[in-house]
Design a protein around this motif. Sequence first.
Motif, PDB file in Angstrom:
ATOM      1  N   GLN A   1      -8.601 -32.016  53.878  1.00 31.16           N
ATOM      2  CA  GLN A   1      -7.712 -31.808  53.017  1.00 31.16           C
ATOM      3  C   GLN A   1      -6.263 -32.869  52.296  1.00 31.16           C
ATOM      4  N   ASN A   2      -7.209 -34.075  53.697  1.00 30.10           N
ATOM      5  CA  ASN A   2      -5.987 -35.477  53.113  1.00 30.10           C
ATOM      6  C   ASN A   2      -6.740 -36.072  51.724  1.00 30.10           C
TER       7      ASN A   2
ATOM      8  N   GLN B   1     -10.784 -23.224  55.283  1.00 28.75           N
ATOM      9  CA  GLN B   1     -10.129 -22.814  56.669  1.00 28.75           C
ATOM     10  C   GLN B   1      -8.915 -22.052  56.913  1.00 28.75           C
TER      11      GLN B   1
ATOM     12  N   MET C   1     -16.105 -34.584  57.699  1.00 28.98           N
ATOM     13  CA  MET C   1     -15.326 -34.760  59.145  1.00 28.98           C
ATOM     14  C   MET C   1     -15.872 -35.350  59.601  1.00 28.98           C
TER      15      MET C   1
ATOM     16  N   ASP D   1      -9.879 -35.724  57.499  1.00 28.32           N
ATOM     17  CA  ASP D   1      -9.980 -33.826  57.025  1.00 28.32           C
ATOM     18  C   ASP D   1      -9.980 -34.004  55.411  1.00 28.32           C
TER      19      ASP D   1
END
Length: 196
Positions: free
Chosen positions: A178-179, A156, A171, A176
Amino acid sequence: MAHGSNYKVKYRRRREGKTNYYKRYVYVINNAIRFVPRITNEYVIIDVTKFDPKGDVMLAVAHSIELVKKYGWKGDTNNTPAAYLTGYLAGLRALKAGVKNAVADIGLFVPTKGGRIFAAIKGAIDAGLQIPVGDLGDIEERVKGVHISEYAKKLQSENPELYKKLFSRYMARGLDPQNLPQHFEEVLKKIKEAGS
């Protein structure tokens, strides 16, 4: 193609690269219950099978699409965390069916340390199924998706265009990337609460 009186055509499934008949013979002779993880381009499918002369008997089955439909999984259905969760689900179902021990049947997959096949096996072991395997290495963080999360974070900041392209499905589902480790823990908790 070779021919003549000494030439023997291999079985069709062997020619297609689908079955290793020597391994299968060993499983049949040992009368072992097999834990069979298979990974396709889209899904992880796991069977716990018992040999029968008429055809294998499925004692427990788990499919990674169930993670989406029953437990709210928003990640890919064939990545390492999905393989672990599907293995965990199959392990719980095998225990419910009265299976305590099984032998890992990885088929024609090449054993790679930290691979998705071993993530599925680790999921079943963590669920309580006894599967004799060697050292699985340190795959604790891989099964939680930490490597995917870190890659997404790096991508990102370095290349937002590629980030959007590679993680568009995450998405679109409202996750997300990253989560992913936190989402993994939530889904695992739901599976434990449901008991399979």
